[in-house]
Design an enzyme around this catalytic site. Structure first.
Site, PDB file in Angstrom:
ATOM      1  N   ARG A  36       0.834  -1.214   0.000  1.00 10.52           N
ATOM      2  CA  ARG A  36       0.000   0.000   0.000  1.00 10.52           C
ATOM      3  C   ARG A  36       0.862   1.254   0.000  1.00 10.52           C
ATOM      4  NH1 ARG A  36      -3.296  -0.714   5.156  1.00 10.52           N
ATOM      5  NH2 ARG A  36      -1.296  -1.604   5.710  1.00 10.52           N
ATOM      6  N   ASN A  54      -5.999  -2.993   2.623  1.00  4.36           N
ATOM      7  CA  ASN A  54      -5.915  -4.448   2.695  1.00  4.36           C
ATOM      8  C   ASN A  54      -7.314  -5.028   2.853  1.00  4.36           C
ATOM      9  OD1 ASN A  54      -3.120  -4.543   2.552  1.00  4.36           O
ATOM     10  ND2 ASN A  54      -2.829  -4.740   4.743  1.00  4.36           N
TER      11      ASN A  54
END
Length: 107
Positions: A36, A54
């Protein structure tokens, strides 16, 4: 009476011509490796807004908004990071967010 906490007003931004927004779903070795943060670090310098998060099933979902050229560059760059193993990417175009002004990592 008291206005200690003013509610922030959202301001609708004018977006550059050709701005698109896509939702990506990444499968593979994409959690617990800074994926990320990689998306964010590649997106911000190009002026791409959106978020990455996530999912419980071990995948990552990201929404990227900007020019198609810059979005494609981010995806290509992610595929060239050695520690990241993307097995499958799905994408779809989604409506623009005229109020978003940054790239976020959602927890």
């Amino acid at each position: 009476m008291f206005h200690l906490f003013k509610k922030k007003e959202k301001i609708k931004r004018e977006l550059p011509p050709g701005t698109i927004r896509k939702e990506f779903h990444f499968e593979g070795n994409v959690q617990n490796i800074g994926f990320r943060f990689e998306i964010q670090s590649h997106s911000k310098p190009l002026g791409i807004t959106g978020y990455a998060k996530n999912n419980d099933d071990g995948t990552v979902t990201a929404e990227l908004q900007g020019s198609e050229k810059n979005i494609n560059k981010v995806i290509t760059d992610l595929q060239n990071v050695d520690r990241i193993q993307i097995d499958f990417i799905s994408e779809k175009e989604i409506p623009l967010d005229y109020y978003e002004n940054d790239f976020y990592i959602l927890y």
